[in-house]
Motif scaffolding. Structure first.
Motif, short mmCIF file in Angstrom:
data_model
loop_
_atom_site.label_atom_id
_atom_site.label_comp_id
_atom_site.label_asym_id
_atom_site.label_seq_id
_atom_site.Cartn_x
_atom_site.Cartn_y
_atom_site.Cartn_z
N VAL A 171 36.84 35.34 26.01
CA VAL A 171 37.98 36.23 25.82
C VAL A 171 38.65 36.46 27.17
N PRO A 172 39.91 36.88 27.18
CA PRO A 172 40.54 37.21 28.46
C PRO A 172 39.86 38.39 29.13
N ARG A 173 39.91 38.40 30.44
CA ARG A 173 39.39 39.53 31.19
C ARG A 173 40.44 39.94 32.23
N TRP A 174 40.37 41.19 32.65
CA TRP A 174 41.25 41.71 33.68
C TRP A 174 40.40 42.06 34.90
N VAL A 175 40.89 41.77 36.09
CA VAL A 175 40.10 42.00 37.30
C VAL A 175 40.43 43.35 37.94
N THR A 176 41.18 44.18 37.24
CA THR A 176 41.59 45.48 37.78
C THR A 176 41.06 46.65 36.94
N ASN A 177 40.07 46.40 36.09
CA ASN A 177 39.63 47.43 35.15
C ASN A 177 38.20 47.92 35.40
N ASP A 178 37.68 47.73 36.60
CA ASP A 178 36.31 48.15 36.85
C ASP A 178 36.12 49.67 36.71
N LYS B 10 46.92 46.80 34.87
CA LYS B 10 47.83 46.58 36.00
C LYS B 10 47.90 45.13 36.47
N SER B 11 47.10 44.25 35.93
CA SER B 11 47.17 42.84 36.32
C SER B 11 47.20 41.98 35.06
N GLU B 12 47.57 40.74 35.23
CA GLU B 12 47.59 39.83 34.09
C GLU B 12 46.16 39.44 33.73
N PRO B 13 45.91 39.05 32.47
CA PRO B 13 44.56 38.63 32.08
C PRO B 13 44.20 37.28 32.69
N VAL B 14 42.89 37.08 32.87
CA VAL B 14 42.35 35.83 33.39
C VAL B 14 41.62 35.12 32.25
#
Length: 355
Positions: free
Chosen positions: A204-211, A154-158
């Motif tokens: 690698v990219p990470r997403w902050v909405t996948n906890d 649901k969010s862009e990768p960081v």
């Protein structure tokens, strides 16, 4: 070649490697090489998702292949986690429980494997010390794979810049990184700075909405593999302490290597953690780094709350013990075997391993 022959060949290859690894694992490998029974991998967690209404498009899968009409609609498996394991033969196993190694933010299980300067990592160290070792790539990382954004994630990768990695991981002080050609490290750093660019290739990219899906995948791993010991780094600690609180009978200890995610005792009952031996390992320059003081403060609050409930909590403050220069990436520092030996000693004292 059938499955048993393949497993035997893989085990023989790693056995030969362990027998030739030399000085870096000598403190635990002095008794001779260990015998590997099985090497393998699996996925845990995940769910099935069906997408519809997405446009089709024409693609070429190789430069010389004919155009193909790609239809992105249909069923997918998403939010799964990957784990690779090395299981020892019974005669080589000296740990009571397998060790699960969980990585931090923007990283993968490579954290625990070969160090960026080419030296063996903690996976090798603890295998040689007699542990079955399970190294994971969490949801969205490495071989766990991604999912579509924004339909599923649901969010862009960081993405982490080299400057952030250099300064946040305390290889150099604030504003010490301008470019690859202009950066300066702490004079006493234990991080192999010549290998820093090699290290950043692991990012690698990470997403902050996948906890939530990540926690579910780790939960499935714990229920598949444990009882176990978890060794966790940085951002991965939130999942480790949550699950240790949920399964204090399955998780026999948690080794937090500069953990950055705590449970808030004002919001969560940390009493179950009092049943799980906890070790915290801290590197150098934390007191000189305001951001790291802010990261560590909630952890100290959790530690105090668990101790107040009678928990078995130990901390290894490396600079306080005269071990200077360790970065946030302790398992990659030049003295990482020295620190791993301290962790192994703690596990032995807790009755979770033997020498």
């Amino acid at each position: 070649m059938n499955r048993s022959m393949k497993s035997a060949a893989m085990a023989a290859s790693l056995l030969a490697l362990l027998g030739c690894a030399g000085a870096p694992i000598a403190p635990v490998a002095g008794q001779g090489p260990v015998a590997v029974a099985e090497i393998g991998s699996f996925h845990t967690g995940g769910r099935s998702v069906t997408l519809s209404g997405l446009p089709k498009k024409e693609v070429r899968f190789t430069p010389t292949s004919p155009p193909t009409l790609l239809d992105p609609n249909g069923e997918f498996e998403v939010e799964q986690m990957y784990t690779q394991y090395v299981k020892l033969a019974p005669q080589s196993r000296r740990a009571r429980y397998p060790m699960l190694m969980w990585h931090g933010g923007g990283l993968t299980g490579v954290t625990w494997e070969t160090k960026p300067d080419g030296q063996p990592g903690w996976q090798m160290y603890f295998v040689a010390a007699g542990h079955d070792v399970y190294v994971s790539d969490a949801v969205e990382r490495g071989r766990a794979s991604w999912a579509r954004y924004p339909e599923i994630f649901k969010s862009e990768p960081v993405f982490r810049t080299k400057k952030e990695g250099w300064e946040l991981f305390r290889i150099g002080p604030a504003d010490s990184y301008d470019s690859a050609a202009s950066r300066h490290a702490y004079p006493d750093t234990q991080f192999p700075i010549a290998a820093f660019d090699q290290f950043m290739k692991q990012g690698v990219p990470r997403w902050v909405t996948n906890d939530e899906p990540t926690l579910r995948a780790y939960d499935a791993l714990v229920n598949k593999v444990c009882p176990c010991v978890i060794t966790v780094h940085s951002q991965g600690s939130t999942f480790a302490y949550t699950l240790a609180s949920r399964y204090p009978d399955k998780i026999k200890a948690v080794v937090g290597v500069e953990p950055s995610g705590a449970l808030d005792p004002d919001k969560v009952d940390v009493a179950p953690l009092a049943r799980v031996p906890l070790l915290f390992v801290w590197g150098d320059k934390i007191r000189e780094t305001p951001r790291w003081q802010g990261i560590q403060a909630p952890m100290k609050k959790m530690i105090a709350a668990v101790k107040a409930r009678g928990g078995q909590v130990d901390e290894i403050d490396l600079p306080a013990q005269g071990i200077r220069g360790n970065s946030h990436m302790i398992m990659m520092d030049r003295n990482s075997d020295q620190v791993a030996a301290l962790v192994q000693d703690w596990l032995v004292r807790r009755g979770l391993a033997t020498r």
